[in-house]
Design a protein around this motif. Structure first.
Motif, PDB file in Angstrom:
ATOM      1  N   GLU A  28       0.828  -1.207   0.000  1.00 18.91           N
ATOM      2  CA  GLU A  28       0.000   0.000   0.000  1.00 18.91           C
ATOM      3  C   GLU A  28       0.862   1.257   0.000  1.00 18.91           C
ATOM      4  O   GLU A  28       0.583   2.219  -0.722  1.00 18.91           O
ATOM      5  CB  GLU A  28      -0.934  -0.016   1.206  1.00 18.91           C
ATOM      6  CG  GLU A  28      -2.043  -1.044   1.086  1.00 18.91           C
ATOM      7  CD  GLU A  28      -2.754  -1.325   2.384  1.00 18.91           C
ATOM      8  OE1 GLU A  28      -3.889  -1.830   2.344  1.00 18.91           O
ATOM      9  OE2 GLU A  28      -2.174  -1.063   3.461  1.00 18.91           O
ATOM     10  N   SER A  86       3.793   1.549  -1.239  1.00 19.58           N
ATOM     11  CA  SER A  86       4.408   1.668  -2.558  1.00 19.58           C
ATOM     12  C   SER A  86       3.445   2.240  -3.584  1.00 19.58           C
ATOM     13  O   SER A  86       3.869   2.848  -4.578  1.00 19.58           O
ATOM     14  CB  SER A  86       4.898   0.296  -3.034  1.00 19.58           C
ATOM     15  OG  SER A  86       5.902  -0.203  -2.164  1.00 19.58           O
ATOM     16  N   ALA A  87       2.143   2.081  -3.352  1.00 13.78           N
ATOM     17  CA  ALA A  87       1.140   2.568  -4.297  1.00 13.78           C
ATOM     18  C   ALA A  87       0.694   3.999  -3.990  1.00 13.78           C
ATOM     19  O   ALA A  87      -0.071   4.575  -4.761  1.00 13.78           O
ATOM     20  CB  ALA A  87      -0.073   1.645  -4.288  1.00 13.78           C
ATOM     21  N   MET A  88       1.142   4.560  -2.868  1.00 17.35           N
ATOM     22  CA  MET A  88       0.737   5.911  -2.482  1.00 17.35           C
ATOM     23  C   MET A  88       1.606   6.939  -3.183  1.00 17.35           C
ATOM     24  O   MET A  88       2.072   6.740  -4.295  1.00 17.35           O
ATOM     25  CB  MET A  88       0.801   6.064  -0.956  1.00 17.35           C
ATOM     26  CG  MET A  88      -0.168   5.178  -0.197  1.00 17.35           C
ATOM     27  SD  MET A  88      -0.066   5.446   1.601  1.00 17.35           S
ATOM     28  CE  MET A  88      -0.970   4.019   2.207  1.00 17.35           C
ATOM     29  N   TRP A  89       1.835   8.063  -2.551  1.00 10.87           N
ATOM     30  CA  TRP A  89       2.687   9.115  -3.087  1.00 10.87           C
ATOM     31  C   TRP A  89       4.148   8.660  -3.040  1.00 10.87           C
ATOM     32  O   TRP A  89       4.500   7.716  -2.312  1.00 10.87           O
ATOM     33  CB  TRP A  89       2.497  10.399  -2.284  1.00 10.87           C
ATOM     34  CG  TRP A  89       2.560  10.181  -0.806  1.00 10.87           C
ATOM     35  CD1 TRP A  89       3.660  10.235  -0.008  1.00 10.87           C
ATOM     36  CD2 TRP A  89       1.461   9.836   0.059  1.00 10.87           C
ATOM     37  NE1 TRP A  89       3.336   9.958   1.290  1.00 10.87           N
ATOM     38  CE2 TRP A  89       1.998   9.713   1.360  1.00 10.87           C
ATOM     39  CE3 TRP A  89       0.097   9.625  -0.152  1.00 10.87           C
ATOM     40  CZ2 TRP A  89       1.192   9.385   2.457  1.00 10.87           C
ATOM     41  CZ3 TRP A  89      -0.693   9.300   0.940  1.00 10.87           C
ATOM     42  CH2 TRP A  89      -0.143   9.190   2.222  1.00 10.87           C
ATOM     43  N   ALA A  99       6.358   7.330   0.316  1.00  8.90           N
ATOM     44  CA  ALA A  99       5.452   7.232   1.456  1.00  8.90           C
ATOM     45  C   ALA A  99       6.046   6.316   2.520  1.00  8.90           C
ATOM     46  O   ALA A  99       6.648   5.287   2.208  1.00  8.90           O
ATOM     47  CB  ALA A  99       4.091   6.697   1.005  1.00  8.90           C
ATOM     48  N   GLY A 114      -2.671   8.257 -12.403  1.00  6.15           N
ATOM     49  CA  GLY A 114      -1.747   8.130 -11.278  1.00  6.15           C
ATOM     50  C   GLY A 114      -2.423   8.419  -9.948  1.00  6.15           C
ATOM     51  O   GLY A 114      -2.248   7.678  -8.971  1.00  6.15           O
ATOM     52  N   HIS A 115      -3.216   9.489  -9.902  1.00  5.99           N
ATOM     53  CA  HIS A 115      -3.884   9.830  -8.646  1.00  5.99           C
ATOM     54  C   HIS A 115      -4.907   8.756  -8.262  1.00  5.99           C
ATOM     55  O   HIS A 115      -5.008   8.370  -7.097  1.00  5.99           O
ATOM     56  CB  HIS A 115      -4.578  11.184  -8.762  1.00  5.99           C
ATOM     57  CG  HIS A 115      -5.248  11.608  -7.489  1.00  5.99           C
ATOM     58  ND1 HIS A 115      -4.586  12.301  -6.494  1.00  5.99           N
ATOM     59  CD2 HIS A 115      -6.517  11.411  -7.030  1.00  5.99           C
ATOM     60  CE1 HIS A 115      -5.408  12.519  -5.489  1.00  5.99           C
ATOM     61  NE2 HIS A 115      -6.592  11.990  -5.790  1.00  5.99           N
ATOM     62  N   ASN A 153      -3.079   5.878  -6.808  1.00  2.99           N
ATOM     63  CA  ASN A 153      -2.626   6.201  -5.448  1.00  2.99           C
ATOM     64  C   ASN A 153      -3.741   5.961  -4.435  1.00  2.99           C
ATOM     65  O   ASN A 153      -3.510   5.427  -3.337  1.00  2.99           O
ATOM     66  CB  ASN A 153      -2.188   7.656  -5.357  1.00  2.99           C
ATOM     67  CG  ASN A 153      -0.954   7.980  -6.155  1.00  2.99           C
ATOM     68  OD1 ASN A 153      -0.731   9.133  -6.490  1.00  2.99           O
ATOM     69  ND2 ASN A 153      -0.141   6.986  -6.495  1.00  2.99           N
ATOM     70  N   TRP A 154      -4.945   6.406  -4.810  1.00  6.48           N
ATOM     71  CA  TRP A 154      -6.085   6.286  -3.898  1.00  6.48           C
ATOM     72  C   TRP A 154      -6.568   4.834  -3.788  1.00  6.48           C
ATOM     73  O   TRP A 154      -6.585   4.257  -2.696  1.00  6.48           O
ATOM     74  CB  TRP A 154      -7.224   7.194  -4.386  1.00  6.48           C
ATOM     75  CG  TRP A 154      -8.540   6.982  -3.700  1.00  6.48           C
ATOM     76  CD1 TRP A 154      -8.740   6.780  -2.355  1.00  6.48           C
ATOM     77  CD2 TRP A 154      -9.843   6.926  -4.306  1.00  6.48           C
ATOM     78  NE1 TRP A 154     -10.086   6.612  -2.094  1.00  6.48           N
ATOM     79  CE2 TRP A 154     -10.781   6.703  -3.266  1.00  6.48           C
ATOM     80  CE3 TRP A 154     -10.292   7.063  -5.617  1.00  6.48           C
ATOM     81  CZ2 TRP A 154     -12.153   6.609  -3.516  1.00  6.48           C
ATOM     82  CZ3 TRP A 154     -11.660   6.979  -5.861  1.00  6.48           C
ATOM     83  CH2 TRP A 154     -12.570   6.757  -4.819  1.00  6.48           C
ATOM     84  N   GLY A 211      -3.626   2.452  -2.921  1.00  5.71           N
ATOM     85  CA  GLY A 211      -2.751   2.864  -1.839  1.00  5.71           C
ATOM     86  C   GLY A 211      -3.467   3.255  -0.561  1.00  5.71           C
ATOM     87  O   GLY A 211      -3.578   2.453   0.365  1.00  5.71           O
ATOM     88  N   TYR A 212      -3.993   4.464  -0.503  1.00  4.66           N
ATOM     89  CA  TYR A 212      -4.450   4.970   0.800  1.00  4.66           C
ATOM     90  C   TYR A 212      -5.937   4.817   1.083  1.00  4.66           C
ATOM     91  O   TYR A 212      -6.407   5.198   2.163  1.00  4.66           O
ATOM     92  CB  TYR A 212      -4.033   6.429   0.979  1.00  4.66           C
ATOM     93  CG  TYR A 212      -4.552   7.420  -0.040  1.00  4.66           C
ATOM     94  CD1 TYR A 212      -5.809   7.991   0.080  1.00  4.66           C
ATOM     95  CD2 TYR A 212      -3.751   7.826  -1.121  1.00  4.66           C
ATOM     96  CE1 TYR A 212      -6.267   8.925  -0.838  1.00  4.66           C
ATOM     97  CE2 TYR A 212      -4.208   8.757  -2.047  1.00  4.66           C
ATOM     98  CZ  TYR A 212      -5.459   9.300  -1.897  1.00  4.66           C
ATOM     99  OH  TYR A 212      -5.910  10.228  -2.808  1.00  4.66           O
TER     100      TYR A 212
END
Length: 255
Positions: A157, A159-162, A165, A231-232, A235-236, A239-240
């Protein structure tokens, strides 16, 4: 209008620049107005929607919004004028760290800790809270919105964020509240954004550009816009989502 001039709109689906629903905003404004602030300071205000609502609920109060985004500030001025608040609020394009700011009865800092400190997180949160303690008048209120981990993130997770992270960037909710107490506050109210608020915010954040991109797939800005949107979203969703939370802390300075 040529395709080059037909640029994507920005955040027209967002009322607030964060995961904040109408019911929660109403509750926040009602509680903050009970303290009868005469001055309101909004740090990293964007277009200052919550500040404007507080001013509507607190007759006679004046407000000042600080931000570096001129487009958002212009939106705030337009909204203030439309609601008859232009003579009670100013939107100023300036840094909150480079300019001396007068203390206010109510200080809003909604996911804008970075406007008060250049430190790396989590020290960023600590320094922002200490700055807010200096900016609120005795007996006043601070509304502080900041991130916290709903649960420890996995390495996948993160690694998939900004970029870069880290698991130590945020506290859990208890740790975030502890930082506020250590900075000289008592938490009068603690609440957190729910999944519906997050999904409404993330969808609204992207929606304008997604619709524009579907209509302009060959626009000179299409490739760049597509990369940012994809990309965003990754990330969401990868990732987060359900990992990063937002807390809304109503804080009272200790005398």
């Amino acid at each position: 209008m040529t395709e080059t001039q037909d640029l994507p709109p920005r955040h027209t689906h967002l009322t607030f620049h964060g995961p904040l629903s109408e019911p929660r905003a109403t509750g926040l404004v009602d509680r903050l107005a009970l303290a009868k602030p005469s001055t309101v300071l909004d740090i990293g205000c964007g277009w200052g929607e919550l500040m404007l609502r507080v001013l509507e609920a607190a007759p006679g109060a004046t407000g000042r919004g600080i931000d570096l985004n001129g487009e958002d500030l212009a939106r705030g001025r337009t909204n203030a004028a439309a609601r008859g608040l232009a003579d009670r609020v100013e939107f100023v394009e300036q840094s909150a760290t480079d300019t001396a700011l007068a203390p206010a009865d109510l200080v809003l800092c909604l996911s804008a800790s970075h406007a008060l400190s250049g430190a790396e997180p989590p020290r960023l949160t600590t320094e922002a809270l200490h700055a807010l303690r200096r900016l609120v008048t005795p007996g006043g209120r601070v509304l502080f919105a900041d991130g916290y981990w709903q649960r420890p993130p996995t390495q996948a997770e993160l690694s998939a964020m900004w970029p870069d992270a880290r698991a130590d960037e945020y506290d859990d909710l208890a740790g975030l509240v502890d930082r506020a107490v250590e900075a000289g506050f008592r938490p009068a109210w603690i609440e957190t954004a729910n999944r519906d608020e997050w999904e409404a915010f993330e969808s609204g954040y992207q929606s304008d550009k997604e619709v524009w991109l579907a209509a302009h797939p060959h626009h000179p800005l299409a490739e760049e816009t597509r990369a940012r949107l994809d990309g965003h979203r990754a990330n969401w969703l990868r990732g987060y989502r359900d990992v990063l939370g937002i807390a809304y802390l109503t804080l009272v300075p200790v005398g």
